[in-house]
Design a protein around this motif. Structure first.
Motif, PDB file in Angstrom:
ATOM      1  N   THR A  11       0.867  -1.176   0.000  1.00  0.00           N
ATOM      2  CA  THR A  11       0.000   0.000   0.000  1.00  0.00           C
ATOM      3  C   THR A  11       0.903   1.225   0.000  1.00  0.00           C
ATOM      4  OG1 THR A  11      -0.069  -0.087   2.414  1.00  0.00           O
ATOM      5  CG2 THR A  11      -1.906  -1.086   1.243  1.00  0.00           C
ATOM      6  N   LEU A  12       0.417   2.321  -0.546  1.00  0.00           N
ATOM      7  CA  LEU A  12       1.159   3.584  -0.521  1.00  0.00           C
ATOM      8  C   LEU A  12       0.680   4.389   0.674  1.00  0.00           C
ATOM      9  CD1 LEU A  12       1.352   4.659  -4.276  1.00  0.00           C
ATOM     10  CD2 LEU A  12       3.231   3.893  -2.819  1.00  0.00           C
ATOM     11  N   VAL A  13       1.617   4.762   1.531  1.00  0.00           N
ATOM     12  CA  VAL A  13       1.297   5.481   2.752  1.00  0.00           C
ATOM     13  C   VAL A  13       1.964   6.859   2.693  1.00  0.00           C
ATOM     14  CG1 VAL A  13       1.533   5.480   5.271  1.00  0.00           C
ATOM     15  CG2 VAL A  13       1.176   3.314   4.051  1.00  0.00           C
ATOM     16  N   ARG A  14       1.164   7.905   2.887  1.00  0.00           N
ATOM     17  CA  ARG A  14       1.724   9.264   2.850  1.00  0.00           C
ATOM     18  C   ARG A  14       2.243   9.627   4.235  1.00  0.00           C
ATOM     19  NH1 ARG A  14       2.384  13.490  -0.118  1.00  0.00           N
ATOM     20  NH2 ARG A  14       1.525  12.464  -1.953  1.00  0.00           N
ATOM     21  N   VAL A  15       3.545   9.876   4.329  1.00  0.00           N
ATOM     22  CA  VAL A  15       4.190  10.228   5.601  1.00  0.00           C
ATOM     23  C   VAL A  15       5.288  11.257   5.344  1.00  0.00           C
ATOM     24  CG1 VAL A  15       3.791   8.018   6.788  1.00  0.00           C
ATOM     25  CG2 VAL A  15       5.817   8.274   5.370  1.00  0.00           C
TER      26      VAL A  15
END
Length: 326
Positions: A11-15
């Protein structure tokens, strides 16, 4: 051998101002996080043998492709790959999952980042497992400057810094050959050669020793780097002296429990004064080269799981918890 289809879907996680491609297993084990941090030039997939074992042992396993790798963001600015940003990504990842702290496992450059994270954000790390790269003493001279004086301008760390773009172009042009030639084990001992080792590897027609992984496994790495190029990952090297400055005011002692796993045939040197800086460390040596968790997956898993079990027993005896949810 593992196949790419066995590995969790990402999954792509924005951090922390970037997106990280994150692979997870054992979500049902919420509250017991363990974060696996790859080295160079690797990929989250380098932990394919550890992920199922750790999940089966009751851990929530979180495996990011760190910035510059895979489908994670690749900022253009070299300074965006310093230890402040790389450790900040991991802190933000903990925040994303709602964890106060976690056990962090790092191999190679990933170990450098985990050591740095532990110095900069000690309250977010409850334990450290380092493979290959021991704690690096800061010393009085910046790291690249020191390496240049001792190892010369062609040493690849130095070359990456002093001749930006030169190695990147060669590695990009020969990505498949470079990775095939690099991920080897049981190589015959040879005296150091003149020239820049990584460029020479990328151009070498014939690999030495035996492959660390199957063609199908290697294809995951090749596909990733053919897509991204090598510059983002090499930019980690281009921040070593900046990192030296950023760590100047940090308490240099790692007080968390730690496990140091060396490859007995690795070219990375053992730390002579490890226990001075990491007083709560256990040390294990495995009969392998640099790619420890891929060369000796079962032995690596056993070492990590035994160490984790020992910590859990000690915590149970003292009545303290771990990995609290926010």
């Amino acid at each position: 051998m593992s196949t790419p289809t066995d590995f969790p879907e990402p999954t792509l996680v924005r951090v922390n101002g970037v997106e990280l491609e994150v692979f997870e297993a054992g979500r049902e084990n919420a509250g017991k996080p363990i974060v696996l941090c790859h080295g160079w030039p690797e990929h989250a997939f380098s932990w394919r043998h550890q992920v199922p074992a750790l999940a089966a042992a009751g851990y929530h396993v979180i495996v990011p492709n760190q910035r510059g790798y895979g489908n994670s963001s690749r900022p253009a600015d070299v300074a965006d790959y310093d230890i402040e940003h790389l450790s900040g990504d991991l802190v933000a990842l903990l925040d994303h999952y709602g964890y106060e702290d976690a056990t962090f496992v790092g191999h190679d450059w990933g170990a450098f980042v985990v050591w740095g994270l532990t110095l900069l954000h000690p309250n977010r790390v409850n334990g450290v497992v380092a493979l290959s790269l021991p704690y690096q003493e800061r010393g009085e001279v910046p790291w690249i400057e020191s390496m240049e004086a001792v190892l010369g301008a062609d040493f690849y760390f130095v070359h990456f810094n002093r001749q930006p773009g030169v190695a990147d172009a060669v590695l990009d042009e020969h990505a498949a050959r470079f990775l095939r030639n690099l991920f080897r084990k049981n190589q015959p001992p040879a005296p150091p050669q003149p020239g820049m080792a990584m460029i020479d590897l990328a151009r070498a027609e014939t690999p030495l020793g035996e492959p660390v992984m199957s063609d199908g496994e290697l294809a995951v790495f090749i596909s990733a780097f053919e897509s991204t190029g090598f510059t983002g990952s090499i930019n980690w090297y281009r921040n070593l002296d900046r990192n030296w400055r950023l760590l100047a005011d940090a308490d240099p002692v790692v007080r968390q429990p730690a496990l140091m796993v060396y490859g007995d045939r690795d070219t990375v040197l053992r730390a002579g004064r490890l226990t001075e800086f990491v007083p709560n460390v256990e040390v294990v040596g495995l009969d392998c080269g640099h790619w420890i968790q891929q060369e000796k997956p079962d032995e690596t898993n056993r070492a990590i799981l035994e160490w984790l079990a020992g910590r859990a027993a000690a915590r149970g005896a003292s009545g303290t918890g771990v990995g609290a949810l926010r």
